[in-house]
Scaffold this active site. Structure first.
Site, PDB file in Angstrom:
ATOM      1  N   ASN A 104      34.602  46.797  30.825  1.00 11.89           N
ATOM      2  CA  ASN A 104      35.619  46.703  31.875  1.00 11.89           C
ATOM      3  C   ASN A 104      35.380  45.446  32.701  1.00 11.89           C
ATOM      4  O   ASN A 104      34.250  44.975  32.811  1.00 11.89           O
ATOM      5  CB  ASN A 104      35.533  47.922  32.801  1.00 11.89           C
ATOM      6  CG  ASN A 104      36.634  47.917  33.855  1.00 11.89           C
ATOM      7  OD1 ASN A 104      37.788  47.556  33.577  1.00 11.89           O
ATOM      8  ND2 ASN A 104      36.305  48.306  35.081  1.00 11.89           N
ATOM      9  N   HIS A 106      36.023  44.114  36.611  1.00  6.28           N
ATOM     10  CA  HIS A 106      36.360  44.639  37.935  1.00  6.28           C
ATOM     11  C   HIS A 106      36.388  43.468  38.924  1.00  6.28           C
ATOM     12  O   HIS A 106      35.482  42.628  38.915  1.00  6.28           O
ATOM     13  CB  HIS A 106      35.310  45.672  38.366  1.00  6.28           C
ATOM     14  CG  HIS A 106      35.601  46.263  39.705  1.00  6.28           C
ATOM     15  ND1 HIS A 106      36.580  47.215  39.897  1.00  6.28           N
ATOM     16  CD2 HIS A 106      35.078  46.012  40.934  1.00  6.28           C
ATOM     17  CE1 HIS A 106      36.630  47.534  41.183  1.00  6.28           C
ATOM     18  NE2 HIS A 106      35.731  46.817  41.837  1.00  6.28           N
ATOM     19  N   SER A 133      33.233  41.088  38.043  1.00  5.35           N
ATOM     20  CA  SER A 133      32.088  41.582  37.269  1.00  5.35           C
ATOM     21  C   SER A 133      32.580  42.202  35.970  1.00  5.35           C
ATOM     22  O   SER A 133      33.567  42.940  35.971  1.00  5.35           O
ATOM     23  CB  SER A 133      31.353  42.687  38.038  1.00  5.35           C
ATOM     24  OG  SER A 133      31.026  42.286  39.345  1.00  5.35           O
ATOM     25  N   ASP A 142      33.325  52.388  38.090  1.00  8.00           N
ATOM     26  CA  ASP A 142      32.902  51.004  38.373  1.00  8.00           C
ATOM     27  C   ASP A 142      31.390  50.907  38.579  1.00  8.00           C
ATOM     28  O   ASP A 142      30.900  50.002  39.261  1.00  8.00           O
ATOM     29  CB  ASP A 142      33.632  50.432  39.610  1.00  8.00           C
ATOM     30  CG  ASP A 142      35.149  50.402  39.411  1.00  8.00           C
ATOM     31  OD1 ASP A 142      35.587  50.192  38.271  1.00  8.00           O
ATOM     32  OD2 ASP A 142      35.877  50.588  40.399  1.00  8.00           O
TER      33      ASP A 142
HETATM   34  C1  GRF Z   1      42.238  42.301  37.312  1.00  8.83           C
HETATM   35  O1  GRF Z   1      41.931  41.788  38.590  1.00  8.83           O
HETATM   36  C2  GRF Z   1      41.109  43.146  36.785  1.00  8.83           C
HETATM   37  O2  GRF Z   1      39.853  42.746  37.236  1.00  8.83           O
HETATM   38  C3  GRF Z   1      41.427  44.500  37.381  1.00  8.83           C
HETATM   39  O3  GRF Z   1      42.816  44.598  37.351  1.00  8.83           O
HETATM   40  C4  GRF Z   1      43.394  43.280  37.356  1.00  8.83           C
HETATM   41  C5  GRF Z   1      44.256  43.212  36.145  1.00  8.83           C
HETATM   42  O4  GRF Z   1      45.019  42.034  36.095  1.00  8.83           O
HETATM   43  N1  GRF Z   1      40.739  45.549  36.673  1.00  8.83           N
HETATM   44  P1  GRF Z   1      45.810  41.665  34.767  1.00  8.83           P
HETATM   45  O5  GRF Z   1      46.681  42.858  34.412  1.00  8.83           O
HETATM   46  O6  GRF Z   1      44.796  41.359  33.713  1.00  8.83           O
HETATM   47  O7  GRF Z   1      46.638  40.483  35.149  1.00  8.83           O
END
Ligand code: GRF
Length: 202
Positions: A104, A106, A133, A142
């Protein structure tokens, strides 16, 4: 390596992974969204990647939704599950079934700011630095061990939107790089707190 990417929305991280897939030894075998209108589905369709929208509104429990998700993932023989803006909490059953295979990204410097609205919370906390991260997914939201991070400076003129944009730019480089470590077999989740890169604990 065959990988499935799970999304819920815009999919800009998905796009960065699509753009770099061949250079990071990844074949995106399917993109799955829990939202039928996720823009990321269009990005995948445009380049001929199979897509599945599993409409969460049609399932009455987390368990039944995740059972369907497991069925789709297994159909495509995915070896890694890449969460890229997937805004749904996975069941304990799902996480244990694919333990060590779920990544993932985050938008915070974990362990700071788990959960939502990370950019505004970082500003409100008067942080000087913020970032993103990549971590393995474990049962703690998370909370799985961090693999890699990148940071940005928070300027006095930043708001949640400008900060999100700066962090996303970092994400688009950080995530493919980390996925590549995984597809090369260099990353291992040893237990819920420990990850190794080239057999060295991170
Ligand atoms: C990103 O900031 C990611 O870290 C978080 O959700 C957002 C997704 O953005 N989990 P995208 O859909 O990849 O533009």
């Amino acid at each position: 390596m065959n990988g499935v990417v799970l999304i819920s929305g815009n999919g800009s991280n998905l796009q960065s992974i699509i753009d770099k897939a061949s250079s990071i030894d990844l074949t995106i075998c399917c993109v799955i969204s829990n939202k039928t209108d996720a823009f990321g589905l269009k990005r995948a369709t445009k380049v001929g990647i199979p897509c599945e929208a599993i409409d969460e509104a049609l399932f009455d429990s987390k368990h039944s939704f995740d059972q369907e998700l497991i069925k789709v993932i297994n159909n495509y023989q995915a070896e890694v599950i890449i969460l890229a803006g997937y805004m749904r909490i996975l069941s304990a059953h799902f996480i244990s079934k694919y333990f060590g295979k779920i990544l993932n990204i985050h938008p915070s410097l974990l362990p700071k700011f788990k959960g939502l609205n990370t950019h505004q919370r970082a500003i409100d906390a008067l942080e000087k630095k913020h970032g993103a991260s990549v971590h393995f997914v474990t049962e703690e939201l998370d909370g799985g061990p961090v693999i890699a991070q990148d940071f940005v400076r928070i300027d006095s003129t930043d708001n949640a939107q400008t900060l999100a944009k700066k962090v996303l730019d970092k994400e688009h480089a950080l995530y493919p790089k980390t996925i590549h470590w995984y597809t090369q077999g260099r990353l291992k989740l040893i237990n819920k707190n420990t990850v190794t890169l080239d057999n060295k604990t991170l």
